[in-house]
Design an enzyme around this catalytic site. Structure first.
Site, short mmCIF file in Angstrom:
data_model
loop_
_atom_site.label_atom_id
_atom_site.label_comp_id
_atom_site.label_asym_id
_atom_site.label_seq_id
_atom_site.Cartn_x
_atom_site.Cartn_y
_atom_site.Cartn_z
N ARG A 45 0.83 -1.21 0.00
CA ARG A 45 0.00 0.00 0.00
C ARG A 45 0.87 1.27 0.00
O ARG A 45 0.53 2.26 0.64
CB ARG A 45 -0.94 0.01 1.23
CG ARG A 45 -1.94 -1.12 1.28
CD ARG A 45 -2.96 -1.06 0.16
NE ARG A 45 -4.04 -2.00 0.35
CZ ARG A 45 -4.03 -3.27 -0.06
NH1 ARG A 45 -2.98 -3.77 -0.71
NH2 ARG A 45 -5.07 -4.05 0.15
N SER A 51 -10.65 -0.75 3.35
CA SER A 51 -9.88 -0.84 4.61
C SER A 51 -9.46 0.55 5.04
O SER A 51 -8.82 1.26 4.26
CB SER A 51 -8.62 -1.68 4.42
OG SER A 51 -8.93 -2.97 3.99
N GLU A 104 -4.82 3.83 6.16
CA GLU A 104 -4.57 3.61 4.73
C GLU A 104 -5.21 4.73 3.91
O GLU A 104 -4.69 5.18 2.89
CB GLU A 104 -5.13 2.25 4.28
CG GLU A 104 -4.89 1.98 2.81
CD GLU A 104 -5.77 0.87 2.23
OE1 GLU A 104 -5.59 -0.29 2.62
OE2 GLU A 104 -6.62 1.20 1.37
#
Ligand code: FAD
Ligand code: EPU
Length: 339
Positions: free
Chosen positions: A163, A237, A335
């Protein structure tokens, strides 16, 4: 050229009601360049927006929001078994995936149904079900805001991680990604090793899956686990799965032998934990405050049930981080991009 006091509610999957002081769309490098002449002359703050599926607006945006609508998909043969698929940054990611599947090309079928634009896919090296875009990435072209030049980045220059990419770190706010290309395979090379895919195929009675079967299986799994932003506002998420030292992972396993713990390729000193599990153990799964909360089926997803503000969701995320830290000594990292 610019719309004024423009509602961003349709442009963020959290469905937060905020406004952009100025808003414009661009569908070519020339249009982008013209917009930036004005933005730089006026020293306005700016934000590049794709599908708005990985952002949380805490407040109105006091500057210019630029919505990427650069289209176009093309294919060229690289060699007997490989094809370069090149895609405009404003294409919808899932539609691009479906296009590659209809061309019979293997490589991104496990990334079916991830929301957002193709141009944002390298920003956090999107990933799901055992595949990340770095596995199939060829190169990207990006508009350099300071000079107006187009620069090409290969895989190494993007510094992809879990990520992560150079565009979220050292080169943040310096480039607009305008085109991304991927190397896809003509011959069958399916990756169904991720447990849930195999279980889903078995359940559907499929022994020798096609490209489309795998994509459909991934779509069904995702639909069963994740809230659809068209129904419940969310950005997937909210936190990354945390990477911790072996000693902290062992301490957690001693107390909770069932805790999901994953090895990290090429790093024997750390382990990855499942943030969703940590949050659930804190008793926060399904927590519902007035108009927002922690999703009932997936604790890693924070949700807006209708009229929550960005600040309310941000405060909930701080509470989650605090409670996980207190119980497990693990620091969760967001995130989602906080604007
Ligand atoms: P946006 O939210 O518009 O932007 C994200 C960031 O990238 C912002 O900082 C923005 O300024 C920047 N940006 C966007 N486009 C450009 C550009 N062209 N050039 C420069 N900067 C740019 N992610 C995963 O990795 N895996 C998943 O499985 C996954 N599942 C999800 C499920 C749901 C239901 C939702 C809502 C989200 C999920 N996500 C997942 C997160 C999200 O889909 C991805 O991060 C996606 O790539 C975001 O694309 P976007 O166009 O919406 O980006
Ligand atoms: N878990 C719980 N409780 C929960 C949620 C998860 O105990 O409420 C446990 C599960 O039982 C499982 C483990 O946590 O043992 C992992 O769960 P899952 O397979 O659902 O995946 P995840 O780690 O929660 C990650 C990505 C997703 C991606 C899926 C599938 C991150 C931050 N998230 O989720 O990506 O789609 O794997 O590969 O890495 C996103 O980035 O927005 C996103 C949705």
């Amino acid at each position: 050229m610019f719309k004024v006091d423009y509602s961003l509610k349709p442009f963020n999957t959290f469905g937060i009601e905020v406004k952009a002081q100025k808003f414009a769309r661009f569908s070519s490098v020339e249009e982008l360049n013209n917009l930036f002449q004005e933005i730089k002359a006026q020293s306005w703050p700016f934000l590049i927006l794709g599908g708005g599926s990985n952002v949380l607006f805490r407040d109105d945006f006091k500057g210019v929001v630029l919505r990427n609508e650069m289209k176009g998909i093309s294919y060229s043969n690289l060699n007997e078994n490989e094809v370069i698929a090149t895609c405009g940054a404003g294409e919808v990611w899932h539609e691009f995936v479906l296009n590659t599947i209809s061309e019979g090309l293997y490589g991104i079928e496990n990334l079916s149904l991830i929301p957002g634009s193709v141009g944002a896919s390298p920003m956090q090296n999107i990933g799901a079900y055992g595949v990340e875009i770095k596995d199939v990435f060829h190169e990207l072209k990006a508009y350099h805001i300071a000079t107006g030049e187009i620069h090409t980045f290969n895989k190494e220059a993007c510094a992809f991680g879990y990520r992560e990419s150079v565009f979220k770190r050292a080169l943040k706010n310096q480039y607009v990604i305008v085109e991304v290309s991927f190397i896809l395979k003509k011959k069958a090379e399916l990756n169904t090793s991720y447990g849930a895919i195999n279980d889903e195929l078995k359940q559907a009675g499929i022994d020798s899956p096609t490209l489309k079967d795998v994509s459909d299986a991934v779509i069904r799994i995702r639909q069963s686990k994740l809230p659809n932003p068209a129904e419940i506002g969310n950005a997937g998420s909210f936190f990354k799965n945390p990477v911790v030292s072996n000693s902290l992972a062992e301490k957690i396993i001693r107390a909770y032998p069932e805790a999901p713990v994953y090895p990290l390729k090429g790093d024997e000193n750390h382990k990855k934990l499942a943030a969703g599990w940590l949050i659930e153990q804190c008793g926060l799964k399904g927590l519902t405050l007035e108009n927002h909360g922690v999703h009932k089926k997936q604790a890693l997803v924070l949700v807006n049930y209708g009229s929550a503000t960005g600040n309310e969701i941000f405060e909930l995320s701080s509470r989650v981080i605090g409670e996980v830290k207190e119980k497990f000594g693990v620091e969760l990292e967001r995130e989602v991009n906080i604007i």
